[in-house]
Design a protein around this motif. Structure first.
Motif, PDB file in Angstrom:
ATOM      1  N   ALA A 111       0.853  -1.152  -0.002  1.00  0.00           N
ATOM      2  CA  ALA A 111       0.045  -0.033  -0.107  1.00  0.00           C
ATOM      3  C   ALA A 111       0.905   1.211  -0.049  1.00  0.00           C
ATOM      4  N   VAL A 119      -4.599   6.016   1.918  1.00  0.00           N
ATOM      5  CA  VAL A 119      -4.054   4.957   0.995  1.00  0.00           C
ATOM      6  C   VAL A 119      -4.343   5.446  -0.319  1.00  0.00           C
ATOM      7  N   HIS A 122      -2.994   0.527  -3.743  1.00  0.00           N
ATOM      8  CA  HIS A 122      -2.943  -0.965  -2.587  1.00  0.00           C
ATOM      9  C   HIS A 122      -2.868  -1.913  -4.011  1.00  0.00           C
ATOM     10  N   ASN A 123      -2.535  -3.097  -3.681  1.00  0.00           N
ATOM     11  CA  ASN A 123      -2.258  -4.318  -4.745  1.00  0.00           C
ATOM     12  C   ASN A 123      -3.484  -5.148  -4.253  1.00  0.00           C
ATOM     13  N   PHE A 126      -3.236  -6.707  -0.663  1.00  0.00           N
ATOM     14  CA  PHE A 126      -3.642  -5.976   0.087  1.00  0.00           C
ATOM     15  C   PHE A 126      -5.397  -6.037   0.300  1.00  0.00           C
ATOM     16  N   THR A 127      -5.899  -6.029  -0.750  1.00  0.00           N
ATOM     17  CA  THR A 127      -7.457  -5.857  -0.606  1.00  0.00           C
ATOM     18  C   THR A 127      -7.895  -7.249   0.041  1.00  0.00           C
TER      19      THR A 127
END
Length: 485
Positions: A111, A119, A122-123, A126-127
């Motif tokens: 993030a 934020v 984020h990738n 991360f989600t």
């Protein structure tokens, strides 16, 4: 030396020699005609013309040679630029592939946080790790995402990182679903061209081992049904709260009235300081999303019915994809609208662009099922799919909500404002109103007004508040009056 080269070199000399021969012939003719006046004038004029022609030809040749040299230089320069462009495009494609690889395949949770700890990127890892939808992550602060208790532990480290300090540590994190993780955490400061820290890259690697998990697997298996029971109990006993965030009209051409997006919070989230919406993944897993949507519609209409002074209010209600498959939902809405006796325009149902495009036929059927009720329809997260507008023109969509990531970066990325303006123009041409999400600064709001965006929403406009509080949605009306003034 080839024949062409010999010809090019000899041509000027041949021209000069020919002119000399012509002049000699003219002088001989003059002599032989015994210097007749009329012949002298005639032949002298021819001689002068020949000399002028010689100089003109010579100058033309020199000019042509210079232009040819310039053309060759331009061709060489163009070839070089084409080569550079091709190499740049190849490099760009490789970069995109690498970014996409990082975005989709990087096992670590990544993030990027700005100077205010919000934020901005984020990738996928991360989600999945934090268990929230992208919309509930982008633009939100770390404290909102992890809760006050967890932020109390990581906040000081973040502040050090924003002062330019590289940090790495290990910590234990309890997730919203009850799972306990052991994380390797890195905070890498991002320095701007000015030398100041513009943000922080936060990298979280799950290093949990089987022995580290608490509670034990047997206990964890019992926990999941308990969480489901708590969620069902919350539905049955109205243990949710409705929040709303104002949507403000921009400029004189936007529609007047009170507009706000309805947000749902589970009471337990507020008590335990959990991230907003953390119960939604469990609700989806248990097949309860359509029941939650019904709860929201019922309570929004009850509130609107009681708030008679807000007859012009429009409430944007987020629907889940499973609700589109609920055959009784449209009839439920019709019955609740009739019982509540609220104005026809009270409800605006909002779905993400991805869900709409995934099954556009079901969305069309959903709109048709509510025909005649006065309900409006909005599509959120718009702007990432270039084909979306062409497909949405087939539907009756009243509002397009511009993707928050595009709005956040529109003043900092090349062509960002132009892209938002193009979307705005195309949406207006299709008869849709535009709403910019994640508006967080006066400069962004001013730019949106300049390109005639219809509405703005975000922390720079108004923060979410309990719907029962007098400031909301009244705050939207006050802001609308401020714009009109």
């Amino acid at each position: 030396m080839n024949l062409t080269r010999i010809t090019a070199v000899a041509r000027p000399y041949v021209a000069v020699g020919g002119t000399i021969v012509l002049a000699a012939a003219l002088l001989a003719t003059i002599w032989l005609t015994l210097f007749g006046r009329e012949w002298i004038f005639f032949l002298g004029g021819m001689l002068a013309a020949a000399v002028v022609g010689l100089f003109t030809y010579t100058n033309a040749r020199a000019l042509l040679a210079r232009r040819s040299a310039q053309l060759n230089q331009a061709r060489a320069k163009l070839a070089g630029e084409i080569g550079l462009r091709v190499r740049a495009e190849e490099s760009f494609v490789r970069l995109l592939n690498n970014v996409e690889l990082v975005h989709k395949a990087l096992p670590a949770m990544l993030a990027y946080l700005d100077a205010e700890e919000r934020v901005r990127y984020h990738n996928h890892a991360f989600t999945r790790w934090i268990g929230l939808a992208d919309k509930a992550i982008d633009g939100h602060s770390v404290e909102e995402l992890v809760g006050r208790a967890a932020y109390g532990e990581i906040g000081p480290q973040l502040k050090d990182a924003l002062q330019g300090v590289d940090l790495r540590c290990e910590r234990t994190q309890k997730m919203p679903n009850g799972r306990i993780c052991r994380l390797d955490v890195q905070y890498l400061p991002h320095f701007a061209a000015t030398g100041k820290v513009a943000g922080v890259f936060a990298i979280f690697t799950d290093i949990t081992r089987a022995a580290d998990l608490k509670p034990e697997p047997v206990v964890e298996e019992k926990a999941e049904p308990d969480e489901g029971v708590r969620l069902i109990s919350a539905l049955e006993h109205d243990e949710f709260s409705l929040y709303c965030q104002a949507i403000v009209p921009l400029g004189s051409g936007a529609a007047r009235g009170t507009f706000c997006e309805v947000l749902l919070r589970m009471d337990e989230e507020e008590e335990n300081h959990l991230p907003p919406g953390s119960f939604l993944p469990l609700a989806e897993e248990l097949g309860l999303l359509h029941e939650i949507d019904r709860w929201v519609v019922r309570n929004v209409l009850d509130y609107a019915s009681a708030a008679r002074q807000k007859k012009d209010a429009v409430y944007f209600v987020n629907l889940s994809a499973p609700t589109l498959l609920d055959p009784g939902f449209a009839q439920f809405v019709r019955e609740r609208l009739k019982a509540s006796r609220v104005p026809d325009h009270t409800l605006c149902f909002e779905l993400p662009e991805a869900d709409v495009l995934a099954d556009i036929g079901k969305y069309r059927d959903f709109i048709a099922a509510l025909d005649g009720t006065g309900c409006r329809f909005a599509v959120s997260g718009f702007g990432c799919n270039p084909l979306a507008l062409r497909l949405l023109k087939q539907l009756r969509v009243d509002f397009l909500k511009l993707d928050g990531g595009i709005v956040l970066n529109m003043l900092s990325s090349a062509g960002g404002l132009a892209k938002v303006k193009a979307i705005n123009v195309a949406a207006h041409a299709a008869g849709m109103h535009t709403i910019a999400e994640c508006v967080e600064s006066d400069s962004t709001r001013a730019a949106l007004e300049g390109i005639e965006t219809d509405f703005a929403q975000g922390f720079g406009i108004a923060r979410p508040r309990l719907m029962s509080e007098p400031e909301c949605p009244r705050e939207s009306s006050l802001l609308a009056e401020e714009v009109a003034a």
